[in-house]
Design a protein around this motif. Structure first.
Motif, PDB file in Angstrom:
ATOM      1  N   GLN A  14       0.831  -1.201   0.000  1.00 55.16           N
ATOM      2  CA  GLN A  14       0.000   0.000   0.000  1.00 55.16           C
ATOM      3  C   GLN A  14       0.867   1.253   0.000  1.00 55.16           C
ATOM      4  O   GLN A  14       0.585   2.222  -0.706  1.00 55.16           O
ATOM      5  CB  GLN A  14      -0.949  -0.002   1.199  1.00 55.16           C
ATOM      6  CG  GLN A  14      -1.915   1.155   1.203  1.00 55.16           C
ATOM      7  CD  GLN A  14      -2.817   1.180  -0.018  1.00 55.16           C
ATOM      8  OE1 GLN A  14      -3.276   0.146  -0.493  1.00 55.16           O
ATOM      9  NE2 GLN A  14      -3.067   2.361  -0.539  1.00 55.16           N
ATOM     10  N   THR A  15       1.940   1.224   0.776  1.00 51.67           N
ATOM     11  CA  THR A  15       2.861   2.359   0.815  1.00 51.67           C
ATOM     12  C   THR A  15       3.493   2.588  -0.557  1.00 51.67           C
ATOM     13  O   THR A  15       3.606   3.729  -1.016  1.00 51.67           O
ATOM     14  CB  THR A  15       3.956   2.126   1.873  1.00 51.67           C
ATOM     15  OG1 THR A  15       3.337   1.980   3.149  1.00 51.67           O
ATOM     16  CG2 THR A  15       4.938   3.281   1.918  1.00 51.67           C
TER      17      THR A  15
ATOM     18  N   GLU B 113       0.968   4.238  -2.884  1.00 50.36           N
ATOM     19  CA  GLU B 113       0.806   5.662  -2.580  1.00 50.36           C
ATOM     20  C   GLU B 113       2.015   6.466  -3.046  1.00 50.36           C
ATOM     21  O   GLU B 113       1.867   7.565  -3.591  1.00 50.36           O
ATOM     22  CB  GLU B 113       0.590   5.848  -1.080  1.00 50.36           C
ATOM     23  CG  GLU B 113      -0.748   5.323  -0.599  1.00 50.36           C
ATOM     24  CD  GLU B 113      -0.856   5.255   0.914  1.00 50.36           C
ATOM     25  OE1 GLU B 113       0.096   5.678   1.620  1.00 50.36           O
ATOM     26  OE2 GLU B 113      -1.893   4.766   1.402  1.00 50.36           O
TER      27      GLU B 113
ATOM     28  N   GLN C  41       1.896   6.920  -6.774  1.00 51.56           N
ATOM     29  CA  GLN C  41       0.912   7.939  -7.140  1.00 51.56           C
ATOM     30  C   GLN C  41       1.488   9.336  -6.925  1.00 51.56           C
ATOM     31  O   GLN C  41       1.282  10.234  -7.748  1.00 51.56           O
ATOM     32  CB  GLN C  41      -0.370   7.757  -6.328  1.00 51.56           C
ATOM     33  CG  GLN C  41      -1.156   6.529  -6.726  1.00 51.56           C
ATOM     34  CD  GLN C  41      -2.311   6.223  -5.782  1.00 51.56           C
ATOM     35  OE1 GLN C  41      -2.372   6.711  -4.657  1.00 51.56           O
ATOM     36  NE2 GLN C  41      -3.235   5.388  -6.239  1.00 51.56           N
ATOM     37  N   ARG C  42       2.215   9.524  -5.833  1.00 54.92           N
ATOM     38  CA  ARG C  42       2.848  10.824  -5.580  1.00 54.92           C
ATOM     39  C   ARG C  42       3.903  11.126  -6.635  1.00 54.92           C
ATOM     40  O   ARG C  42       4.014  12.260  -7.110  1.00 54.92           O
ATOM     41  CB  ARG C  42       3.476  10.847  -4.190  1.00 54.92           C
ATOM     42  CG  ARG C  42       2.466  10.903  -3.081  1.00 54.92           C
ATOM     43  CD  ARG C  42       3.131  10.994  -1.722  1.00 54.92           C
ATOM     44  NE  ARG C  42       2.133  10.890  -0.678  1.00 54.92           N
ATOM     45  CZ  ARG C  42       2.284  10.177   0.423  1.00 54.92           C
ATOM     46  NH1 ARG C  42       3.401   9.526   0.639  1.00 54.92           N
ATOM     47  NH2 ARG C  42       1.324  10.124   1.324  1.00 54.92           N
TER      48      ARG C  42
END
Length: 71
Positions: free
Chosen positions: A28-29, A32, A35-36
């Motif tokens: 999950q990290t 994310e 995406q950043r």
């Protein structure tokens, strides 16, 4: 099954559960962070395009700019 073997299997199952939870959290990290990164790359490309446009068509001739106030 002997008590020692049963305790060992139980410990391994607990470790596996913790590792699966950690792996899910790390995945999950990573999602994310990607995406950043994608968002920052889009912003960077937009800034590059804006900078290129300003360089090609400056608003004022640099030779006609007044000197800064401290001169």
């Amino acid at each position: 099954m002997s008590d020692a073997l049963e305790a060992r299997v139980m410990e391994l199952e607990i470790r596996l559960a913790h590792q699966e939870d950690l792996l899910q959290s790390l995945n999950q990290t990573m999602i994310e962070q990607q995406q950043r990164i994608d968002s920052l790359q889009l912003q960077m490309e937009g800034l590059r395009q804006r900078l290129a446009a300003v360089i090609e068509n400056p608003l004022m001739d640099p030779n006609q700019e007044p000197p800064p106030p401290h001169y």
